[in-house]
Design an enzyme around this catalytic site. Structure first.
Site, mmCIF file in Angstrom:
data_model
loop_
_atom_site.group_PDB
_atom_site.id
_atom_site.type_symbol
_atom_site.label_atom_id
_atom_site.label_comp_id
_atom_site.label_asym_id
_atom_site.label_seq_id
_atom_site.Cartn_x
_atom_site.Cartn_y
_atom_site.Cartn_z
ATOM 1 N N ARG A 115 0.854 -1.194 0.000
ATOM 2 C CA ARG A 115 0.000 0.000 0.000
ATOM 3 C C ARG A 115 0.885 1.237 0.000
ATOM 4 N NH1 ARG A 115 -4.877 -1.357 -1.338
ATOM 5 N NH2 ARG A 115 -5.576 0.673 -0.622
ATOM 6 N N LEU A 172 1.747 4.858 1.279
ATOM 7 C CA LEU A 172 1.484 5.608 2.507
ATOM 8 C C LEU A 172 1.550 7.094 2.223
ATOM 9 C CD1 LEU A 172 3.530 3.359 4.944
ATOM 10 C CD2 LEU A 172 1.033 3.573 4.819
ATOM 11 N N HIS A 204 12.596 -2.749 -2.285
ATOM 12 C CA HIS A 204 11.947 -2.850 -3.600
ATOM 13 C C HIS A 204 12.794 -3.756 -4.503
ATOM 14 C CE1 HIS A 204 9.439 -1.638 -6.932
ATOM 15 N NE2 HIS A 204 10.534 -1.561 -7.652
ATOM 16 N N ASP A 230 9.084 8.301 0.641
ATOM 17 C CA ASP A 230 8.406 9.591 0.565
ATOM 18 C C ASP A 230 7.014 9.345 -0.014
ATOM 19 O OD1 ASP A 230 8.721 9.270 -2.140
ATOM 20 O OD2 ASP A 230 10.283 10.791 -2.359
HETATM 21 C C1 GRF Z 1 9.656 -8.614 -2.108
HETATM 22 O O1 GRF Z 1 10.207 -8.908 -3.371
HETATM 23 C C2 GRF Z 1 9.696 -7.129 -1.839
HETATM 24 O O2 GRF Z 1 10.834 -6.505 -2.338
HETATM 25 C C3 GRF Z 1 8.475 -6.659 -2.593
HETATM 26 O O3 GRF Z 1 7.511 -7.643 -2.369
HETATM 27 C C4 GRF Z 1 8.158 -8.888 -2.088
HETATM 28 C C5 GRF Z 1 7.683 -9.330 -0.756
HETATM 29 O O4 GRF Z 1 8.159 -10.604 -0.422
HETATM 30 N N1 GRF Z 1 8.111 -5.321 -2.190
HETATM 31 P P1 GRF Z 1 8.042 -11.135 1.061
HETATM 32 O O5 GRF Z 1 6.611 -10.920 1.515
HETATM 33 O O6 GRF Z 1 9.010 -10.359 1.915
HETATM 34 O O7 GRF Z 1 8.393 -12.586 0.995
#
Ligand code: GRF
Length: 205
Positions: free
Chosen positions: A91, A93, A109, A141
């Site tokens: 989500r 923020l 990310h 941000d």
């Molecule tokens: C990860 O690849 C993270 O970078 C992205 O979503 C995925 C989440 O994986 N934002 P998990 O829930 O930590 O296994």
């Protein structure tokens, strides 16, 4: 340094943080609570197994984003959270939330930002034909994956990769990088100068 971990699903990054904490690899950072915005998310069970309080605050229960964010801020406050880690939290923020933790919200990310923000970054990387991708830990941000970059790790994109294979290769780096950054923050080694963020190396062995 009390941490609030926000996640939406599987929770393997949360798991990596919990394991790093248990192994003494997070410095003085302590996971205080895990909050999921999705009922029954696997991450909740991981938290309970590790003995960390787990809460669910479903975003669908709120008609306005500000009210959802106020509920998150309230719950994090109950655990005296100082820093917030978005670990697979799906989500966006807004100002209400960010104002409660100014400069103290980070996200992981699965791409080398600013390339491939948003969802399915690994599929975006494959579609673009890049030869290198990876993951980024950044301050949050109000934009979509636009905050100052703290640390990145690169992996090769191989000819036969599909989304699952590339995701798994990147995920291994995520699990290493995110706890490392948290430790750096806890040890006061992460210094922000505008959009540039310096991470000093740890002292000693
Ligand atoms: C990860 O690849 C993270 O970078 C992205 O979503 C995925 C989440 O994986 N934002 P998990 O829930 O930590 O296994």
């Amino acid at each position: 340094m009390m941490l609030g971990l926000l996640a939406s699903g599987r929770g393997s990054n949360v798991q990596a943080i919990l394991e790093a904490a248990a192994a003494g690899r997070l410095g003085r950072a302590l996971p205080a609570v895990v909050i999921a915005n999705v009922e029954g998310a696997a991450v909740l069970e991981r938290a309970r197994t590790a003995g960390v309080p787990a809460r669910t605050i479903p975003h669908q229960g709120f008609s306005r984003r500000e009210d959802f964010e106020a509920a998150l801020v309230g719950a994090l406050g109950e655990y005296r959270v100082e820093w917030v880690v978005l670990a697979g939290f799906m989500r966006l923020l807004g100002p209400r939330f960010l104002a409660a933790f100014p400069g103290r919200v980070i996200n992981i990310h699965p791409s080398l930002l600013p390339a491939f923000p948003g969802v399915r970054s690994q599929a975006q990387a494959l579609a673009a034909g890049v030869k290198v991708s990876g993951c980024t830990v950044h301050f949050v941000d109000e934009g979509l994956d636009t905050g100052p970059i703290i640390a990145q790790a690169a992996v090769p994109v191989l000819d036969d990769d599909d989304e699952a294979v590339l995701s798994a290769r990147i995920l291994r780096e995520e699990h290493r990088l995110l706890p490392e950054v948290i430790r750096g923050i806890a040890e006061g080694r992460v210094v922000r100068e505008g959009r540039r963020v310096r991470v000093r190396p740890p002292e000693g062995p």
